[in-house]
Enzyme design. Sequence first.
Site, short mmCIF file in Angstrom:
data_model
loop_
_atom_site.label_atom_id
_atom_site.label_comp_id
_atom_site.label_asym_id
_atom_site.label_seq_id
_atom_site.Cartn_x
_atom_site.Cartn_y
_atom_site.Cartn_z
CB CYS A 112 -0.93 -0.03 1.22
SG CYS A 112 -2.10 1.33 1.28
CB CYS A 113 3.83 2.26 2.02
SG CYS A 113 3.22 2.66 3.68
CB CYS A 193 -2.24 6.89 6.14
SG CYS A 193 -1.40 7.34 4.61
CB CYS A 196 -1.18 3.19 9.07
SG CYS A 196 -1.74 2.15 7.70
CB CYS A 219 5.74 5.06 4.64
SG CYS A 219 6.79 6.46 4.25
#
Length: 238
Positions: A112-113, A193, A196, A219
């Site tokens: 995702c990062c 984010c 997280c 990240c």
Amino acid sequence: MILERALFESYAGLEGEQLLVPILQDFADKSVVVSSFGAESAVLLHMVSQVNRATPVIFLDTGKHFWETLSYRAKLIDRLGLTGVQSLTPYAADLAAQDSDGTLHTRDPDACCHIRKTIPLARALECFEVTISGRKRYHGAARATLDFLSITDGRLKVEPLAGFSALDIAAYLKIHDLPPHPLTEIGYFSIGCEPCTQAGGTAADPRAGRWAGSAKTECGIHWSHNRKPYAAPFGTAH
Ligand code: SF4
């Protein structure tokens, strides 16, 4: 290597504004600041604004930020008169291929990062020779040994705040009357984010609320390629 040593020696012993000023002067039009507009971002951004308000500043708009961060970004831009802030969003093709339902962070946060941060940033940095960020050693873990200057992926990396303590940050914010990120007032020491980031952390462990309960601590944008290639299966052509 000789050139690298000479470059480092020319800035030896400098930090904070004393380092930032000559870097922005010597590498005008080649430098970019990367900012999360998080808990301590106002310090570096204020220093930048004192040198050149048009300095390019990259904000990675992952689509997962707290609304308070987006509001704070607008507030700081206005307050500091920054004219070079660019918001980078993930590529639609990467989201469609890897995170069509927006829940990739629950299954594979590194991936995702990678699509929401690393890939957009890597492509933007191709236009610059110098990257400046506001990381501090006191944040611990991999940041505990940060250098003020380093070469990463062939690019000069500058960390003017590496030696700043939590007290130094607080003092700078107070002296310059800089607005706090609204979440710091309800217990967030480090802000990324929303999915997280939890409230919490201390001056001794400010990043405790980031990816809490998992082994992930970064990240990946500050480390080479986030342990993944830029090419397939991520990083579709755009
Ligand atoms: S911090 Fe979380 S939501 Fe943001 S890009 Fe990384 S895994 Fe995704």
